[in-house]
Scaffold this active site. Sequence first.
Site, mmCIF file in Angstrom:
data_model
loop_
_atom_site.group_PDB
_atom_site.id
_atom_site.type_symbol
_atom_site.label_atom_id
_atom_site.label_comp_id
_atom_site.label_asym_id
_atom_site.label_seq_id
_atom_site.Cartn_x
_atom_site.Cartn_y
_atom_site.Cartn_z
ATOM 1 N N THR A 105 43.257 100.973 33.050
ATOM 2 C CA THR A 105 42.503 100.096 33.939
ATOM 3 C C THR A 105 43.356 99.811 35.162
ATOM 4 O O THR A 105 44.497 99.370 35.039
ATOM 5 C CB THR A 105 42.166 98.781 33.218
ATOM 6 O OG1 THR A 105 41.405 99.079 32.046
ATOM 7 C CG2 THR A 105 41.371 97.850 34.112
ATOM 8 N N LYS A 181 34.904 99.996 35.622
ATOM 9 C CA LYS A 181 35.666 99.343 34.562
ATOM 10 C C LYS A 181 36.020 97.906 34.946
ATOM 11 O O LYS A 181 35.998 96.995 34.102
ATOM 12 C CB LYS A 181 36.942 100.138 34.263
ATOM 13 C CG LYS A 181 37.824 99.517 33.172
ATOM 14 C CD LYS A 181 37.121 99.441 31.832
ATOM 15 C CE LYS A 181 37.954 98.753 30.744
ATOM 16 N NZ LYS A 181 39.117 99.533 30.327
ATOM 17 N N LYS A 249 46.227 90.598 33.417
ATOM 18 C CA LYS A 249 46.300 91.763 34.316
ATOM 19 C C LYS A 249 44.940 92.075 34.936
ATOM 20 O O LYS A 249 44.808 92.186 36.164
ATOM 21 C CB LYS A 249 46.808 92.981 33.545
ATOM 22 C CG LYS A 249 46.704 94.305 34.302
ATOM 23 C CD LYS A 249 47.191 95.473 33.473
ATOM 24 C CE LYS A 249 46.301 95.826 32.307
ATOM 25 N NZ LYS A 249 45.050 96.513 32.728
#
EC number: 1.1.1.411
Length: 313
Positions: A105, A181, A249
Amino acid sequence: MSPLAENPGSVVAAVIGLGSMGLGMARSMKRAGLDVVGYDITPAAVDRFIAEGGRGAPTPADAAKGADIVVSVVVNGAQTEAVLFGPEGVAHAMKPGAVFISSATMDPAVARDLAQRVEALGLHYLDAPISGGAAKAAQGALTIMASGSRQAFDTARPGLDAMAAKVYELGDAAGKGAAFKMINQLLAGVHIAAACEAISFAAKQGLDLDKVYEVITASAGNSWMFENRVPHVLAGDYTPLSSIEIFVKDLGIVQDMARSERYPVPLAAAALQMYLAAAGAGMGRDDDSSLARLYAQLSGAELPGSAKEPQSL
């Protein structure tokens, strides 16, 4: 159709990163008949794959030599760049025409930059983040959100077919898969935070939490994340299947993307603050359902197993 897709048994695939996701993906390709070689920074992970009949390599570059497909299953863009261009990186070891499948990602801009650098070497790059968790990875039933050239898709097809139940082809250039995503991660992060807030609030009300779970999962307020994560809370088990730090994150990336577009994301921002607070409270490497414990600590609510010390790996 690529000749590789017609004869999976002739395909060599390298998997870089044999954690809970990467190991399942490697197993799925091996089960489909591909010749799979694995590398991980932890030698024990490689040894485990070898014990199951796979092949192992001492460096990413060694794993990539002769491979038609290199699948990188690491955490973020920085780690992906290191896999490609670090001292033992795969980019200069891969044979011409091979495809690099990036499953991390990352910011779409980072994916576009890596793709440009990889393609300049005569290789293909498939921007292909994944969703589904370790169980789906082990079953070869992931959802893959992919973008890249037709040649990248054709070369990657044997691996994609083995690893995924659904492969969404989202565009002919890297970055689109990464953007899809991030939309998923925005929703996932907010939904987990909402589920943890709700179940902890129910505990504060003195409700039977098992009954709350039963009622909500049969009602309009349910979500996939409530249904999936609340059982961790009910069991008092915060063993990390997906950690708090992952959403520190990922929601951080969402914030950066939104700021660059001057787009407001107040719900994602609020959720990010809760993940940051949980990480600061020592739960960063615990399961993301640990947000419920944070709510309980702030409010005095009692959750199952709340007397136990937070688990850390």
